[in-house]
Design an enzyme around this catalytic site. Structure first.
Site, PDB file in Angstrom:
ATOM      1  N   ASP A   1       2.134   2.052   5.340  1.00  0.00           N
ATOM      2  CA  ASP A   1       1.301   1.196   4.467  1.00  0.00           C
ATOM      3  C   ASP A   1       2.228   0.487   3.472  1.00  0.00           C
ATOM      4  O   ASP A   1       3.403   0.833   3.337  1.00  0.00           O
ATOM      5  CB  ASP A   1       0.254   2.049   3.727  1.00  0.00           C
ATOM      6  CG  ASP A   1      -0.694   1.200   2.870  1.00  0.00           C
ATOM      7  OD1 ASP A   1      -0.985   0.053   3.253  1.00  0.00           O
ATOM      8  OD2 ASP A   1      -1.137   1.680   1.809  1.00  0.00           O
ATOM      9  N   SER A   2       1.655  -0.457   2.760  1.00  0.00           N
ATOM     10  CA  SER A   2       2.411  -1.136   1.700  1.00  0.00           C
ATOM     11  C   SER A   2       2.660  -0.190   0.523  1.00  0.00           C
ATOM     12  O   SER A   2       3.567  -0.407  -0.271  1.00  0.00           O
ATOM     13  CB  SER A   2       1.605  -2.333   1.192  1.00  0.00           C
ATOM     14  OG  SER A   2       0.336  -1.887   0.731  1.00  0.00           O
TER      15      SER A   2
ATOM     16  N   TYR B   1       0.654  -6.165  -0.642  1.00  0.00           N
ATOM     17  CA  TYR B   1       0.683  -7.103   0.486  1.00  0.00           C
ATOM     18  C   TYR B   1      -0.426  -8.151   0.363  1.00  0.00           C
ATOM     19  O   TYR B   1      -0.336  -9.230   0.932  1.00  0.00           O
ATOM     20  CB  TYR B   1       0.440  -6.350   1.798  1.00  0.00           C
ATOM     21  CG  TYR B   1       1.646  -5.699   2.421  1.00  0.00           C
ATOM     22  CD1 TYR B   1       2.911  -5.795   1.862  1.00  0.00           C
ATOM     23  CD2 TYR B   1       1.508  -4.979   3.605  1.00  0.00           C
ATOM     24  CE1 TYR B   1       4.007  -5.187   2.463  1.00  0.00           C
ATOM     25  CE2 TYR B   1       2.588  -4.380   4.213  1.00  0.00           C
ATOM     26  CZ  TYR B   1       3.837  -4.475   3.645  1.00  0.00           C
ATOM     27  OH  TYR B   1       4.904  -3.876   4.254  1.00  0.00           O
ATOM     28  N   GLY B   2      -1.490  -7.780  -0.347  1.00  0.00           N
ATOM     29  CA  GLY B   2      -2.682  -8.637  -0.424  1.00  0.00           C
ATOM     30  C   GLY B   2      -2.415 -10.032  -0.935  1.00  0.00           C
ATOM     31  O   GLY B   2      -3.195 -10.946  -0.716  1.00  0.00           O
TER      32      GLY B   2
ATOM     33  N   CYS C   1      -2.936   0.075   7.201  1.00  0.00           N
ATOM     34  CA  CYS C   1      -3.044  -1.025   6.255  1.00  0.00           C
ATOM     35  C   CYS C   1      -3.763  -2.191   6.934  1.00  0.00           C
ATOM     36  O   CYS C   1      -3.283  -2.704   7.952  1.00  0.00           O
ATOM     37  CB  CYS C   1      -1.644  -1.465   5.822  1.00  0.00           C
ATOM     38  SG  CYS C   1      -1.646  -2.896   4.734  1.00  0.00           S
ATOM     39  N   ASN C   2      -4.904  -2.575   6.380  1.00  0.00           N
ATOM     40  CA  ASN C   2      -5.664  -3.695   6.934  1.00  0.00           C
ATOM     41  C   ASN C   2      -4.920  -5.015   6.775  1.00  0.00           C
ATOM     42  O   ASN C   2      -4.914  -5.859   7.664  1.00  0.00           O
ATOM     43  CB  ASN C   2      -7.013  -3.829   6.221  1.00  0.00           C
ATOM     44  CG  ASN C   2      -7.932  -2.654   6.472  1.00  0.00           C
ATOM     45  OD1 ASN C   2      -8.809  -2.719   7.297  1.00  0.00           O
ATOM     46  ND2 ASN C   2      -7.729  -1.561   5.761  1.00  0.00           N
TER      47      ASN C   2
ATOM     48  N   CYS D   1      -9.591  -1.808   2.868  1.00  0.00           N
ATOM     49  CA  CYS D   1      -8.233  -1.624   2.356  1.00  0.00           C
ATOM     50  C   CYS D   1      -8.096  -0.121   2.206  1.00  0.00           C
ATOM     51  O   CYS D   1      -8.969   0.525   1.609  1.00  0.00           O
ATOM     52  CB  CYS D   1      -8.061  -2.317   1.007  1.00  0.00           C
ATOM     53  SG  CYS D   1      -6.524  -1.859   0.167  1.00  0.00           S
ATOM     54  N   THR D   2      -7.029   0.428   2.768  1.00  0.00           N
ATOM     55  CA  THR D   2      -6.913   1.899   2.812  1.00  0.00           C
ATOM     56  C   THR D   2      -6.726   2.508   1.423  1.00  0.00           C
ATOM     57  O   THR D   2      -6.874   3.717   1.255  1.00  0.00           O
ATOM     58  CB  THR D   2      -5.758   2.317   3.733  1.00  0.00           C
ATOM     59  OG1 THR D   2      -4.571   1.598   3.341  1.00  0.00           O
ATOM     60  CG2 THR D   2      -6.096   2.010   5.179  1.00  0.00           C
ATOM     61  N   HIS D   3      -6.419   1.673   0.438  1.00  0.00           N
ATOM     62  CA  HIS D   3      -6.321   2.190  -0.935  1.00  0.00           C
ATOM     63  C   HIS D   3      -7.682   2.565  -1.522  1.00  0.00           C
ATOM     64  O   HIS D   3      -7.777   3.434  -2.370  1.00  0.00           O
ATOM     65  CB  HIS D   3      -5.697   1.133  -1.864  1.00  0.00           C
ATOM     66  CG  HIS D   3      -4.205   1.067  -1.779  1.00  0.00           C
ATOM     67  ND1 HIS D   3      -3.553   0.530  -0.702  1.00  0.00           N
ATOM     68  CD2 HIS D   3      -3.251   1.467  -2.655  1.00  0.00           C
ATOM     69  CE1 HIS D   3      -2.252   0.596  -0.921  1.00  0.00           C
ATOM     70  NE2 HIS D   3      -2.041   1.160  -2.094  1.00  0.00           N
TER      71      HIS D   3
END
Ligand code: DGL
Length: 277
Positions: free
Chosen positions: A7-8, A39-40, A71-72, A185-187
């Site tokens: 992921d980021s 990354y967004g 990460c989407n 978003c995985t966050h």
């Protein structure tokens, strides 16, 4: 069998947990590209270039047998090109539009994602394909991934701030209202208690982590397992932004040893790309 989870930042930990549960025989490696977080905000071409170079290096150096892109924002732009260029199977994370379309009774749901993910052609195609009869609102949540990381580090989060970011995801019209929100978003699942508290009415928050882990399990079943792991999962980041080593304490409950630097992708390259967090 070595499995890389990427992921980021720390959001991919929400996917890492069920992957670790479902693949107890795997040696797990987590990589956070924190030098480039978030990354967004990256323009698509620059992000794709970074991901292509970084993944080639990660696969050559860490030698995973498969990777989960948790990460989407990365998957919706780079999953297909990376599948073409890398010699290992990849499991991606893309907005769970199909699940929401199946679950929504009001036929009104929202996709809460990074500004990058809401712009992707990939995301729009998912909606056309799986939710043609739904009213879908795409909400680019500026700053929410950073808030999730702060919460994980123990920072107190203002409910009003969270509410102001997620409010556009709640729609009411002609007696009907939004009844599901895709956490794309995985966050964001790291903030689930805060999201529930900030919601103007209860909705079904859809977290795809379990489904991604099940897909990882299916892919892993095709790979020779080998000996069970002897060591704790490894954690790498691309920029050493934590000189006080507080990250080690944050990561301990997830079972990681001391975080290590994956060299060559640090701040300098981040700056060269012309993007600043
Ligand atoms: N965790 C990432 C995702 O699933 C994005 C966070 C970011 O780097 O902006 O989209």
């Amino acid at each position: 069998m070595r499995v890389l989870v990427f992921d980021s930042g720390l959001g991919g930990l929400t996917v890492f947990r069920p992957v670790a549960e479902m693949l107890p025989q795997a040696e797990l490696i987590y990589v956070a590209d924190n030098a480039a977080f978030p990354y967004g905000r990256w323009p698509e071409r620059k992000l794709l270039k970074r991901l292509s170079g970084l993944f080639a290096d990660l696969v050559a150096t860490l030698r995973p047998d498969m990777a989960v892109i948790a990460c989407n924002t990365a998957s919706t732009i780079a999953l297909e090109p990376l599948r073409q260029s890398l010699p290992i199977p990849l499991v991606g994370t893309v907005p769970a539009v199909k699940v929401a379309a199946e679950a929504s009774r009001s036929r009104m749901f929202s996709v809460l994602a990074t500004p990058g993910t809401v712009q992707r052609v990939y995301t729009h195609e998912l909606i056309e394909r799986f939710a043609p009869d739904c009213r879908v609102r795409l909400v680019g949540a500026r700053g929410l991934a950073g808030i999730a990381e702060a919460a994980l580090r123990g920072v107190e989060i203002s409910p009003d701030h969270v509410r102001s970011i997620i409010e556009p995801a709640f729609e009411e019209e002609e007696g009907k209202r939004t009844d599901a929100i895709v956490l794309a978003c995985t966050h964001y699942p790291l903030l689930l208690p805060q999201l529930k508290e900030a919601a103007p009415w209860p909705v079904n928050f859809i977290d795809p982590a379990e489904a991604i882990a099940r897909q990882a399990e299916r892919v892993a079943a095709r790979i020779a397992i080998g000996a069970p792991p002897q060591q704790a999962p490894e954690f790498y980041f691309t920029a050493d932004t934590d000189p006080e080593r507080r990250m080690a304490a944050v990561l301990k409950p997830w079972g990681f040893g001391a975080p290590k630097l994956f060299p060559g992708w640090d701040k300098a390259q981040f700056d060269k790309a012309g993007i600043r967090g």
